[in-house]
Design an enzyme around this catalytic site. Sequence first.
Site, PDB file in Angstrom:
ATOM      1  N   LYS A  77       0.521  -0.943   0.171  1.00 41.76           N
ATOM      2  CA  LYS A  77      -0.373  -0.305   0.138  1.00 41.76           C
ATOM      3  C   LYS A  77       0.804   1.445  -0.153  1.00 41.76           C
ATOM      4  O   LYS A  77       1.901   0.984   0.929  1.00 41.76           O
ATOM      5  CB  LYS A  77      -0.911  -0.224   1.197  1.00 41.76           C
ATOM      6  CG  LYS A  77      -2.064   1.126   1.161  1.00 41.76           C
ATOM      7  CD  LYS A  77      -2.949   1.066   2.572  1.00 41.76           C
ATOM      8  CE  LYS A  77      -4.032   2.402   3.290  1.00 41.76           C
ATOM      9  NZ  LYS A  77      -4.587   1.561   4.306  1.00 41.76           N
ATOM     10  N   SER A 152      -9.824   1.192   3.180  1.00 40.96           N
ATOM     11  CA  SER A 152      -8.830   2.421   2.383  1.00 40.96           C
ATOM     12  C   SER A 152      -7.526   1.565   1.561  1.00 40.96           C
ATOM     13  O   SER A 152      -7.300   2.217  -0.299  1.00 40.96           O
ATOM     14  CB  SER A 152      -8.027   3.028   3.005  1.00 40.96           C
ATOM     15  OG  SER A 152      -6.847   2.707   4.021  1.00 40.96           O
ATOM     16  N   SER A 176      -9.553  -0.854   7.574  1.00 41.01           N
ATOM     17  CA  SER A 176      -9.256  -1.083   5.764  1.00 41.01           C
ATOM     18  C   SER A 176      -8.434  -2.250   5.563  1.00 41.01           C
ATOM     19  O   SER A 176      -8.372  -2.137   4.085  1.00 41.01           O
ATOM     20  CB  SER A 176      -8.233   0.926   6.087  1.00 41.01           C
ATOM     21  OG  SER A 176      -8.678   1.443   5.748  1.00 41.01           O
TER      22      SER A 176
END
Length: 484
Positions: A77, A152, A176
């Site tokens: 990420k 997210s 997330s």
Amino acid sequence: MLNLTATELLQKQAAGDLTAEAIALAYLQRLRETELRVQAFLAVDDADVLAQAKTIDARRQRGEPLGRLAGVPVALKDVLCVKGRRTTCGSKILRNFVPPYDAHVVTQLRAADAVLIGKTNCDEFAMGSSTENSAYQITRNPWDHERTPGGSSGGSAAAVAAGQAPLSLGTDTGGSIRQPASFCGIVGLKPTYGRVSRFGLVAYGSSLDQIGPFAHDTRDTALLLEVIAGHDPRDSTCVNQPVPEYTKTLDQKLAPLTIGVAKEYFGEGLDPEIEQSVRDALKVYERLGATIKPIALPHSPYSIATYYLVATAEASGNLARYDGVHFGHRAETFAGLIDMMKKSRGEGFGAEVKRRIMLGTYALSSGYIDAYYLKALKVRRLIRQDFDRAFAECDVIVGPTSPTAAFKIGEKVSDPLAMYLSDIYTISANLAGIPGISIPCGFTKAGLPIGLQILAASFAEEKMLRVAHMHERETDWHTRRATV
Ligand code: GLN
């Protein structure tokens, strides 16, 4: 090859049937074939990926000992710092930020000889539940391109679900990792607060953030957690406790096993199809001899409100550093220092980030701090006590990960409160600091994956993974792959 797990990729390399280079080439090709539709990655450097793989093959040929993830591609990420590589956090304000150091988890991955395949898309500064708040692109759910992959960490989840990488890392501040895992039909684990070092993770809500793995099954998840977990003096909240060998005990059934089921997790707003799949999963456990016990989490209705005070308060402090002086974007024209900061922040941050900064600043302002922030801390403690009481009576708590399956792109963007509600079952684990995992447990009639959430007491990841594995052995949901 692209359907193999990381564990199988390791075995095949050890047996001489596959090279790290062949693996890297296959994943890079798959990435190129699918990326126009999925848009999971913000950066992939093919030459660098191949160079990493070739180095591992050369070392294997020389007979050197190799790490636990040798030759396995892992996606990251884009909130995790990689030395010399742009780390944008999905934000315009960090468009050109190149960190001079690696995050601790990246150091651990390198030491394990993993191949870092690229940086994945996410909501700006990890604020969101759909990856639509990225300043760069909209990631699509590999199972249905009209839908979000969740967020997210949507890019990391979509990358694994689309077969672009066998493993990835995300972060979980309020859900997330678990929510996108459930939307994408894969496994995602949020470790106990303090289990994994946050050094080199760009901070959002520092008392809630944790880094954790995505994978297709619990064995790969356990393996990746083993590699990234452990003490690091550079994060003072990272706990100095030995890391259990999760992969070694995974096959051991937990008996007796008491599963707590909270009525608060089966209330209004839960899609009946999701409820059915979760009830079916509970029946699997009952068949395996588990006792299902009703438990109460009476303060969970306050979790969303509490989270949006604590997380925004922490975010308003953490994001103060983007001032156009030290980091990131600086406005081109301005009249003096204050104007420069105002303009730089005004241009650099997106709407959701600005909303969070305003909420957090308000909650901390003198005159309101008692009524909002300090009150939220007290409720947070009550939420934690609910879990302490519950885990005195049961081993794990099982329920849905999210009240719905993946929603449509654009469906909730204009209604932040509706978006916030998709984290209703995941957020309290972050407030309490406890670990949670989402595993695949079915599909809706429309063919969308459904996730089962398993929560455990602090530092009981080993138990949590064993319980997750019990379900996985009895079902084949985790073997289904999206046709991208
Ligand atoms: N959706 C939640 C938020 O927007 C949680 C995000 C996260 O876990 N990073 O804050």
